[in-house]
Motif scaffolding. Sequence first.
Motif, PDB file in Angstrom:
ATOM      1  N   GLN A   1       0.832  -1.197   0.000  1.00 52.50           N
ATOM      2  CA  GLN A   1       0.000   0.000   0.000  1.00 52.50           C
ATOM      3  C   GLN A   1       0.869   1.252   0.000  1.00 52.50           C
ATOM      4  O   GLN A   1       1.907   1.304   0.668  1.00 52.50           O
ATOM      5  N   LEU A   2       0.413   2.274  -0.748  1.00 51.53           N
ATOM      6  CA  LEU A   2       1.167   3.528  -0.799  1.00 51.53           C
ATOM      7  C   LEU A   2       1.207   4.174   0.580  1.00 51.53           C
ATOM      8  O   LEU A   2       0.171   4.386   1.204  1.00 51.53           O
ATOM      9  N   ALA A   3       2.418   4.492   1.038  1.00 49.89           N
ATOM     10  CA  ALA A   3       2.586   5.073   2.365  1.00 49.89           C
ATOM     11  C   ALA A   3       3.208   6.458   2.337  1.00 49.89           C
ATOM     12  O   ALA A   3       2.953   7.276   3.218  1.00 49.89           O
ATOM     13  N   SER A   4       4.022   6.743   1.325  1.00 50.33           N
ATOM     14  CA  SER A   4       4.712   8.030   1.261  1.00 50.33           C
ATOM     15  C   SER A   4       5.079   8.319  -0.187  1.00 50.33           C
ATOM     16  O   SER A   4       5.237   7.397  -1.000  1.00 50.33           O
ATOM     17  N   ALA A   5       5.197   9.614  -0.534  1.00 47.62           N
ATOM     18  CA  ALA A   5       5.520   9.995  -1.906  1.00 47.62           C
ATOM     19  C   ALA A   5       6.215  11.340  -1.925  1.00 47.62           C
ATOM     20  O   ALA A   5       5.929  12.215  -1.105  1.00 47.62           O
ATOM     21  N   ASP A   6       7.137  11.515  -2.876  1.00 43.21           N
ATOM     22  CA  ASP A   6       7.849  12.773  -3.068  1.00 43.21           C
ATOM     23  C   ASP A   6       7.838  13.151  -4.540  1.00 43.21           C
ATOM     24  O   ASP A   6       7.954  12.280  -5.420  1.00 43.21           O
ATOM     25  N   PHE A   7       7.712  14.458  -4.800  1.00 42.26           N
ATOM     26  CA  PHE A   7       7.917  14.995  -6.139  1.00 42.26           C
ATOM     27  C   PHE A   7       9.212  15.784  -6.118  1.00 42.26           C
ATOM     28  O   PHE A   7       9.412  16.660  -5.262  1.00 42.26           O
ATOM     29  N   VAL A   8      10.114  15.490  -7.047  1.00 46.43           N
ATOM     30  CA  VAL A   8      11.451  16.068  -7.066  1.00 46.43           C
ATOM     31  C   VAL A   8      11.694  16.775  -8.393  1.00 46.43           C
ATOM     32  O   VAL A   8      11.419  16.221  -9.466  1.00 46.43           O
ATOM     33  N   MET A   9      12.204  18.008  -8.332  1.00 51.80           N
ATOM     34  CA  MET A   9      12.586  18.760  -9.521  1.00 51.80           C
ATOM     35  C   MET A   9      14.088  18.621  -9.744  1.00 51.80           C
ATOM     36  O   MET A   9      14.858  18.551  -8.776  1.00 51.80           O
ATOM     37  N   THR A  10      14.517  18.613 -11.008  1.00 51.22           N
ATOM     38  CA  THR A  10      15.937  18.494 -11.328  1.00 51.22           C
ATOM     39  C   THR A  10      16.340  19.550 -12.349  1.00 51.22           C
ATOM     40  O   THR A  10      15.547  19.938 -13.207  1.00 51.22           O
ATOM     41  N   LEU A  11      17.577  19.988 -12.245  1.00 50.24           N
ATOM     42  CA  LEU A  11      18.138  20.961 -13.191  1.00 50.24           C
ATOM     43  C   LEU A  11      19.655  20.879 -13.113  1.00 50.24           C
ATOM     44  O   LEU A  11      20.243  21.207 -12.074  1.00 50.24           O
ATOM     45  N   GLY A  12      20.282  20.413 -14.202  1.00 48.78           N
ATOM     46  CA  GLY A  12      21.734  20.297 -14.196  1.00 48.78           C
ATOM     47  C   GLY A  12      22.202  19.344 -13.114  1.00 48.78           C
ATOM     48  O   GLY A  12      21.748  18.202 -13.033  1.00 48.78           O
ATOM     49  N   HIS A  13      23.074  19.832 -12.242  1.00 45.98           N
ATOM     50  CA  HIS A  13      23.606  18.985 -11.171  1.00 45.98           C
ATOM     51  C   HIS A  13      22.793  19.099  -9.877  1.00 45.98           C
ATOM     52  O   HIS A  13      23.148  18.497  -8.870  1.00 45.98           O
ATOM     53  N   LYS A  14      21.671  19.868  -9.915  1.00 48.74           N
ATOM     54  CA  LYS A  14      20.895  20.129  -8.704  1.00 48.74           C
ATOM     55  C   LYS A  14      19.523  19.456  -8.755  1.00 48.74           C
ATOM     56  O   LYS A  14      18.969  19.226  -9.825  1.00 48.74           O
ATOM     57  N   ALA A  15      18.983  19.188  -7.583  1.00 46.58           N
ATOM     58  CA  ALA A  15      17.616  18.680  -7.472  1.00 46.58           C
ATOM     59  C   ALA A  15      16.977  19.276  -6.235  1.00 46.58           C
ATOM     60  O   ALA A  15      17.669  19.683  -5.286  1.00 46.58           O
ATOM     61  N   SER A  16      15.643  19.328  -6.231  1.00 47.98           N
ATOM     62  CA  SER A  16      14.915  19.885  -5.090  1.00 47.98           C
ATOM     63  C   SER A  16      13.645  19.082  -4.845  1.00 47.98           C
ATOM     64  O   SER A  16      12.870  18.820  -5.780  1.00 47.98           O
ATOM     65  N   ARG A  17      13.434  18.695  -3.628  1.00 48.76           N
ATOM     66  CA  ARG A  17      12.214  18.013  -3.194  1.00 48.76           C
ATOM     67  C   ARG A  17      11.142  19.078  -2.988  1.00 48.76           C
ATOM     68  O   ARG A  17      11.260  19.915  -2.121  1.00 48.76           O
ATOM     69  N   LYS A  18      10.077  19.042  -3.791  1.00 52.65           N
ATOM     70  CA  LYS A  18       9.080  20.099  -3.692  1.00 52.65           C
ATOM     71  C   LYS A  18       7.851  19.679  -2.894  1.00 52.65           C
ATOM     72  O   LYS A  18       7.497  20.312  -1.907  1.00 52.65           O
ATOM     73  N   ASP A  19       7.151  18.633  -3.336  1.00 56.80           N
ATOM     74  CA  ASP A  19       5.919  18.189  -2.665  1.00 56.80           C
ATOM     75  C   ASP A  19       6.137  16.809  -2.060  1.00 56.80           C
ATOM     76  O   ASP A  19       6.799  15.958  -2.670  1.00 56.80           O
ATOM     77  N   ALA A  20       5.563  16.598  -0.888  1.00 56.43           N
ATOM     78  CA  ALA A  20       5.715  15.311  -0.209  1.00 56.43           C
ATOM     79  C   ALA A  20       4.431  14.972   0.539  1.00 56.43           C
ATOM     80  O   ALA A  20       3.748  15.856   1.049  1.00 56.43           O
TER      81      ALA A  20
END
Length: 345
Positions: free
Chosen positions: A223-242
């Motif tokens: 069952q789904l328990a947790s989720a993250d949406f991650v943005m990426t650009l070049g060598h960087k990434a950012s966790r936006k929604d969780a």
Amino acid sequence: MIHFAAPAEISQWDELVSKNPNGGDFFQLAAFAHIKQQRGWTPRYIVTDRAALLALEKHVAGFGKLWYCPQGVGAANAEDTAMILHDLQAFAHAQGVFAVKCEPQLIDTPETRQALLQAGLQRSADVQPTMSTIWLDIRPELAVIEARFNSKVRYNIRQARKGEVRCRVMPAEESTYRTFYELFAETANGRFVIRPYEYYRKFWSEYCESGHGFIIFAYDDGQLASADFVMTLGHKASRKDAGSTRRKTTRGIPALLILETIRELKKRGITDYDLCGAPHSAYIKDKNHPLYGVGQFKAGFNDHATDYAGTYLLPVCPWRAKLWQRFVEKLVRAIYYRLKHQAWY
């Protein structure tokens, strides 16, 4: 040397942004322009001899045009920021703009603040809630990265592994977005306000389908328990929604999801991961801070919080900018939220 981007430049906009002195910003990408265009903003793609920057334009009755540069303006230091905005000021004036609101992604120091103020910028009300955050250096081997987490996080990860929690990058499709939103709404219920589904669907699909993001799910006993949406650009990434379910689950799932996200990011050549949002470093241990719990969770991965200089307004038409800054902006944002139950920006 400053001009609106030609069609050929717009077609390769993300590449231009990635070449900015600071390596580019997630909210300067074409995907963000498309998202905001559906929310009443007109994207203005601007190219200078120092950086490519996205300005979102909205007309304010009685004032003229406002330009908002989300996470702009692509500079790596306060001096370059001042020079870019100096060039932009005259260009904006010719376009009927009364003020430019921007969020320089510069580390907050007294020297940086002073340099921005001396350049004619005025501290302004923040739009993004992430003026402080926690970054992770993910260049080392995964085992080394995990060993750097504090003891509680490492224990939680071990517990999630024992519970056979499984993490998986999901396809960029309707069923993924819908499932994520349902979990996100469950997480937010009674805690914070979220936007309607169509906004998030547009956001996630624009970034995922343009190659600048992905969604990763964690399953507990199928069952789904947790989720993250991650943005990426070049060598960087950012966790936006969780999001995480409120039902009882195996301990440590969100922590394991962070680690498995890092595993995926390393495959993609990412070296720096922004956990996106934390209390200011001066308040990271303040139990009365509204983001205390969030801050403590993220501090388990790295106890150093990064503070940014904040949001600034560049006056183009001084008296109109002054009225906007002192009275009108706050009133517009409040009325819009009361009528639409959404943010004006």
